[in-house]
Write a protein that holds these residues in place. Structure first.
Motif, PDB file in Angstrom:
ATOM      1  N   HIS A   1      37.199  37.481  41.420  1.00  0.00           N
ATOM      2  CA  HIS A   1      35.842  37.229  41.952  1.00  0.00           C
ATOM      3  C   HIS A   1      36.068  35.834  42.739  1.00  0.00           C
ATOM      4  O   HIS A   1      36.435  35.019  42.095  1.00  0.00           O
ATOM      5  CB  HIS A   1      34.665  37.019  40.993  1.00  0.00           C
TER       6      HIS A   1
ATOM      7  N   THR B   1      35.573  41.471  43.840  1.00  0.00           N
ATOM      8  CA  THR B   1      34.226  41.167  44.155  1.00  0.00           C
ATOM      9  C   THR B   1      34.388  39.832  45.033  1.00  0.00           C
ATOM     10  O   THR B   1      34.995  38.866  44.648  1.00  0.00           O
ATOM     11  CB  THR B   1      33.235  41.101  42.883  1.00  0.00           C
TER      12      THR B   1
ATOM     13  N   LEU C   1      26.594  41.089  39.663  1.00  0.00           N
ATOM     14  CA  LEU C   1      28.134  40.774  39.437  1.00  0.00           C
ATOM     15  C   LEU C   1      28.364  41.755  38.055  1.00  0.00           C
ATOM     16  O   LEU C   1      29.182  42.243  38.041  1.00  0.00           O
ATOM     17  CB  LEU C   1      28.438  39.545  39.531  1.00  0.00           C
TER      18      LEU C   1
ATOM     19  N   GLU D   1      28.310  45.231  38.192  1.00  0.00           N
ATOM     20  CA  GLU D   1      29.791  45.938  38.812  1.00  0.00           C
ATOM     21  C   GLU D   1      30.714  45.922  37.883  1.00  0.00           C
ATOM     22  O   GLU D   1      31.577  46.854  37.780  1.00  0.00           O
ATOM     23  CB  GLU D   1      29.931  45.017  40.107  1.00  0.00           C
TER      24      GLU D   1
END
Length: 694
Positions: free
Chosen positions: A391, A485, A528, A531
């Motif tokens: 991320h 992400t 987040l 996901e």
């Protein structure tokens, strides 16, 4: 504060730095001496000053004639620059000079006028006008001016403190406990040892139903007093803590129970030794996946739980994973002062923690700089990696023509100066989490989190280290299920960098989320987490047919048939000591594989010394790349490249590829560019370097 958005920009701002709407940055009129002269005259309330005094104040180390000449030149430059505003700002009367601000807005003047009032709105505006001390970050190295500046800074700081005290009193008197929280937090930034203000915050949080924050504030108070004074909180503060603890557990009769998140004691911090360094880790949650979260830059395992936002994210991860968190060497609760870390060392620290908790295969979750280490781990140890989650991560820290999203050297130096200047103050979240920029509670917590994660000097070194990383060459070797992400508006790491990773890591899934926050506990953190959970449930098993390996290709020159066994036996012992494996062992040399580049480098140096003692010269080359192994046979371009680099080496040379150099940033080694290699069928060119020991 939200009020700050409604305050118009003054003509001249001196609080929190220097800004004049009539002076352009980078011009001769914006030099340090010019700004110091403007600031000094502005605070004299229009009263004229003698040229002799001004020259001595700003050029005391020069002779009188030179000092006066410098003053004349500076005044001339300022007057010319300010003419564009349509008026004359300086009054010259014989030997005396004054700055005539007239009705122009000076932030200090307006701040003092508002701070002298008692109305809540006036006090709010006054505090909004005080983002930092007078001429913050300014250092002129002229003792007369610095003496004056210290006195003025203290005077204005006392004014700000008094305004905050009055503002807190207004909110408490108006039965607005929540409204006093930003002011109390700000006051603690100025005077962190004020126990009365810590108690005010504790009561305010409790009145809002945030008992966890109230109890966390007590811990902050206690930590601050112990570190700075070596004392415990006062009996009144300890009694308040016990009272709040009891109220959280059992609300008074007649009151409805306050709905707060369940209180959980901080998880136990444990330690494991990794190459002699103590690495701190915590384990929470009991989900079906093992997941290691590696945070970027710096961290503190304990202090993380004092943020309701971050603790909620950690609890959410622990709801579907066994969450394993570490403080990387040199930060947080792990050993400090361990020197400049390398990616390899940090990777081995993670291995040590996984071994300690009995995790054979884990999900690696890295954010920002922590993602780079996770990528190296996933490529090097696919058999121990269930999946990889990245991320806000990058592949290279610095700008290059083929990576235009990295920082320039100039931008890096500006960031390092900002870290040094602002360390310990309420954190500037304008890039890390724009959604929280007006949340003083979060800003104060994050500043404390950083302070407890690293010293200013260590923070600067680690930031520079993180930017020097270049992991682009290892991306194709990552063969585990990967989720990437990124926030569309991320201001720290551009979304193009996340897309770059997704295009280079085979089979990676890329999800771009709306929002601007870089940190994982910012706005819309639940999305987040959704996901991540969805990906882990559906991710296929990771194949382990290939791995990232370091290949050492070593040629031995001058070995007679009678001495082959002698040097080969010595080489096998050295390989065994460096945890290497012989791929090919022949009379004229060897090829060996290692999991870490530093192992191969150490082995090459040792073999060169040992074989030289028996009259043999070597030339060696080291490269890192993806290597496949089937039925004991190794294959891959990394072997051809290592052999090609070895052909470029001279007697006694140890050559390394750029990939090796970039992965051992922080090691006590020097790399000198020697040339570049082109091989048919392998995209290049490939720069190579001679390795030396610093």
């Amino acid at each position: 504060m939200a009020m700050a958005d409604s305050v118009k920009r003054p003509f001249l701002s001196l609080l929190g730095g220097f800004d004049c709407s009539g002076l352009a940055a980078g011009t001769p009129a914006s030099t340090g001496k010019a700004r110091a002269l403007m600031a000094y005259l502005a605070l004299q309330a229009g009263q004229s000053q003698s040229r002799e005094k001004l020259a001595a104040l700003l050029w005391g180390g020069r002779g009188e004639e030179q000092a006066r000449a410098n003053l004349r030149q500076t005044l001339s430059v300022l007057r010319r620059a300010l003419k564009a505003t349509g008026r004359e700002w300086f009054r010259m009367e014989g030997d005396r000079v004054a700055l005539d601000l007239g009705d122009a807005d000076l932030d200090v003047r307006r701040f003092e006028a508002l701070a002298a009032g008692s109305a809540t709105d006036d006090l709010e505006q006054a505090i909004a006008l005080y983002p930092g001390e007078l001429l913050e970050g300014f250092n002129l190295a002229e003792e007369p001016f610095e003496d004056w500046l210290r006195t003025e800074r203290e005077r204005l700081r006392i004014t700000a403190t008094a305004a905050l005290e009055k503002l807190i009193t207004c909110h408490i008197g108006g039965n607005e406990p929540g409204a006093c929280i930003p002011a109390a937090t700000r006051l603690l930034a100025l005077e962190p040892l004020r126990e009365d203000v810590h108690r005010t915050l504790m009561r305010a949080y409790a009145a809002m139903g945030s008992f966890n924050l109230a109890l966390a504030q007590y811990r902050i108070c206690g930590d601050t007093l112990r570190k700075q004074l070596g004392v415990q909180p006062e009996p009144e503060t300890r009694a308040l803590y016990q009272d709040l603890l009891a109220r959280r557990m059992a609300p008074p009769a007649g009151q409805s129970p306050v709905k707060v998140a369940p209180f959980e004691p901080r998880p136990q911090t444990r330690y494991v030794k990794s190459d002699g360094v103590s690495i701190a880790y915590q384990v929470t949650g009991d989900g079906p996946f093992d997941l290691v979260y590696v945070q970027g830059w710096v961290s503190n395992l304990d202090y993380a739980w004092d943020s309701s936002r971050l603790s909620n994210v950690l609890h959410r991860l622990g709801s579907f994973c066994r969450l394993i968190r570490i403080d990387k060497r040199g930060t947080g609760l792990s050993d400090r002062g361990t020197g400049f870390p390398t990616l390899e060392q940090r990777m081995q620290d993670v291995r040590a923690v996984l071994d300690a908790v009995g995790s054979q295969k884990t999900v690696l979750f890295g954010s920002s700089e922590g993602g780079v280490m996770c990528m190296l781990f996933a490529a090097s140890y696919p058999e121990r990696t269930a999946a990889l989650i990245l991320h806000g991560t990058y592949a290279r820290g610095l700008w290059s023509p083929d990576y235009p999203w990295g920082r320039t050297r100039e931008e890096l130096e500006e960031e390092l100066l900002a870290i040094e200047r602002e360390w310990g103050r309420p954190a500037d979240l304008s890039r890390a989490a724009p959604s929280l920029i007006d949340d003083m509670v979060e800003r104060e917590w994050f500043a404390g989190y950083l302070r407890n994660s690293a010293s200013p000097a260590d923070a600067i070194s680690l930031w520079r280290w993180g930017v020097e990383i270049d992991a682009r060459d290892i991306l194709p070797a990552i063969r585990v299920p990967t989720l990437i992400t990124h926030r569309t508006g991320d201001r720290w790491v551009k979304p193009e960098e996340g897309r770059y990773l997704a295009s280079r890591i085979p089979g990676a899934t890329y999800v771009e989320l709306p929002g601007d926050d870089h940190i994982i506990w910012g706005a819309d953190s639940d999305r987040l987490m959704d996901e991540i959970q969805r990906f882990l449930v559906s991710a296929p098993p990771a194949p382990t047919e290939s791995a990232l390996l370091t290949v050492l290709h070593l040629d031995v020159q001058g070995a007679s048939s009678g001495r082959v066994k002698e040097w080969q036996d010595d080489a096998v012992r050295q390989l065994r000591a460096a945890d290497g494996e012989a791929i090919d062992l022949r009379e004229s040399g060897l090829v060996a594989a290692f999991r870490q580049p530093s192992q191969a480098i150490t082995c090459a140096f040792d073999l060169r010394v040992r074989l030289h003692h028996i009259g043999l010269d070597v030339r060696a080359a080291i490269h890192v790349g993806e290597c496949e192994r089937q039925d004991g046979v190794y294959a891959g371009a990394v072997l051809r490249l290592a052999a090609g680099f070895a052909d470029c080496a001279g007697p006694g040379d140890i050559i390394a590829s750029r990939t090796v150099r970039d992965l051992v940033v922080g090691a006590d080694l020097s790399f000198d560019l020697r040339g570049q290699l082109d091989l048919p069928g392998i995209p290049g060119p490939w720069p190579y370097f001679s390795i030396g020991q610093s």
